[in-house]
Enzyme design. Sequence first.
Site, mmCIF file in Angstrom:
data_model
loop_
_atom_site.group_PDB
_atom_site.id
_atom_site.type_symbol
_atom_site.label_atom_id
_atom_site.label_comp_id
_atom_site.label_asym_id
_atom_site.label_seq_id
_atom_site.Cartn_x
_atom_site.Cartn_y
_atom_site.Cartn_z
ATOM 1 C CG ASP A 1 -1.020 -14.205 7.241
ATOM 2 O OD1 ASP A 1 -0.023 -14.422 6.812
ATOM 3 O OD2 ASP A 1 -1.309 -13.041 7.980
ATOM 4 C CB SER B 1 0.910 -1.686 -11.890
ATOM 5 O OG SER B 1 -0.406 -2.561 -12.087
ATOM 6 C CG ASP C 1 1.092 -11.133 4.099
ATOM 7 O OD1 ASP C 1 0.104 -12.025 3.664
ATOM 8 O OD2 ASP C 1 1.999 -12.210 4.825
#
Length: 694
Positions: free
Chosen positions: A259, A184, A256
């Site tokens: 994991d 975006s 993040d």
Amino acid sequence: MWQKRFRRLFPFLLSIIFTVVVSSQGLSAAPKNTEILWDTYGIPHIYGNSIPGTFRAFGWAQMQSHANLLLRLYGQARGRAAQYWGEEYLESDKWVLTMNVPQRTKTWYKAQSPAFRSYLDAFVAGINAYAKKHPDLIDDEVKVVLPVTPEDALSHLQRVLLFSFVVAPEQVADISPKKTTPGSNGWAIAPKRSASGKAMLLANPHLPWSDLFLWYEAQITAPGIDAYGAALVGLPVLAIAFNDNLGWTHTVNTHDGWDAYELKLQKDGYLFDGKVHPFATASFPLKVKQKDGSLREQILTVRSSVHGPIVSQKDGKTLALRVVGQNSSGVLEQWWDMARSKNLSQFQQVLQRLQLPMFTVMYADREGHIMHLFNGLVPVRQQGDFAYWQGIIPGDTSQTLWTKAHPYQDLPKAIDPVSGWLQNANDPPWTTTFPTPIKADNYPPYMAPRGPMDFRAQSSAKMLAEDESISFAEMIAYKHSTRMELADRILDDLIGAVRQSNDELARRAADVLAAWDRKTDANSKGAVLFNSWVDNLDLDKAFSTPWQEKSPLATPDGLADPASAVKALSDVAAKVEKIYGTLDVAWGDVFRLQYGNLDLPANGGDDDKGIFRVLDFAPTGDERFQAVYGDSYVAAVEFSQPVKAQALTSYGNATQPNSSHIGDQLQLFARQQLRPVWRTRQEITAHLEERTVF
């Protein structure tokens, strides 16, 4: 005497009283009925006499515009799509069930505040009421999902937010390296850099033009709220919105939130902190519809470690997945309260709940404040930088197992920077503006990567930095920029290298590129040739000067291997000329906007080439390409009095068969235009197509 005077004055006094009453009703009193005013672009303007009534109307509106899509999405969120529609949905069901979506949804529904639970119930009641009244307008094959439940809406939310945005199944299938996520553009411009002296906001998400990523534009007006914006289809609240006081948009941030842990198997369990732990096991019955209509049954068995479910067992590795946000049951209420906020202080109080597990928040308001928040649930990690956590993590020790997230005050944010502008084009927060107010050294090295700043983000920052007084019209014009930043870094070197060669075809190609305007407008000639040449480059090795943190807006630069570049141009030129009959074929002749019955020349292109107007294309089988991803919902807002706004939902605000609004905004998209946002009742009534009263 006084009686005569009273009789003469009575009509006048009555008119004053009537005016005051009507005015006060218009300002504060709830309307007698809840209604939807549909404008000529199929955008619902909902006027609710109560909050539950408003949610009910929003559910109804989404069904009128997107019933088939909404029901199909809810069926997938249940993990029962293969039972309803066949084998092609089996992997989707396995993903939803492995991520434990239906079971977690029961917990989320119970965790809603009593008020918001009633709003969810009302939204779903509107969906079911529409289906009951208009069964003839809904495809038979999706009716199996009816009636829907509030849990369906929450399951859909989880599938979209946690298990498509935070982590998608295709990312897990190729865990290292992690794949690119949707993108975006977002801008916030302070009064000091605005020609009007008013803050401005640009919302510009780039998402696929289909499936669970479709935007639905709407206005929600009810006691305590008057917000305009867009929701993802199937969600009961606006995710990008503005009101008379403030507005925000989201971009996918360099966050993040998941994991993959490699487990060391031992006996029937896995090794963790020196001990063997047994797997938790859950079994889910799966039914798959066959072509003859019968159901084939199978059992999906999911094993889990302390990290999360096992998602991969290949190449001798057993990987478990850990994902943030599994307790984010209040995300819908947070979005709702963001839209109800009246100033920066209230807005930040809502953000501090941290129910939204990811996304940049780009904000502007009537008082002139602007803000960039690197929002999300960022795990508190004991070691490693961002690159380390992009790989596969050892799962045999608690030293790598995160259990907490950083609080709001730990997250990178910039409020009212000296520059007067903020941008994000999916780059890390350190490059949101210059001089940078957010220093990477002040945050854990795993918070976000140190770079590089890609070409689209550089183009974004340059447009803002180089204009000290940006008008509303200029902001919209910049938003539509198709200039290719990459060309400015490498094209002159390429042309220079070709001029020194004896390759006649390469020389003709260089002449075309020298005359090219370096844009991907529909009539740009040379863009197809350059784009094809770049697609054959390894951009990680193409530049003589790599990206440098100390020079983020001028690097990478220069051509690393001119001889190879000339040979590649000659090869590409031969192919382009053979396929299209000419080297200077126009961009819009090859790249198309095809939606519904429309087939229009496109403008815009790949973000990795530094084009701000993002479009990604898929081949159509005839050496042409059609847009499938990119600019979707766009809103440009100036917080003047009254608020000035223009918007566009590229593919139109409906997908139901026979709707006149499928693709009805695509002509504007092709012309690089937005349409006016109608927010007042007078404006809406002047462009009224239909009225639904409850």
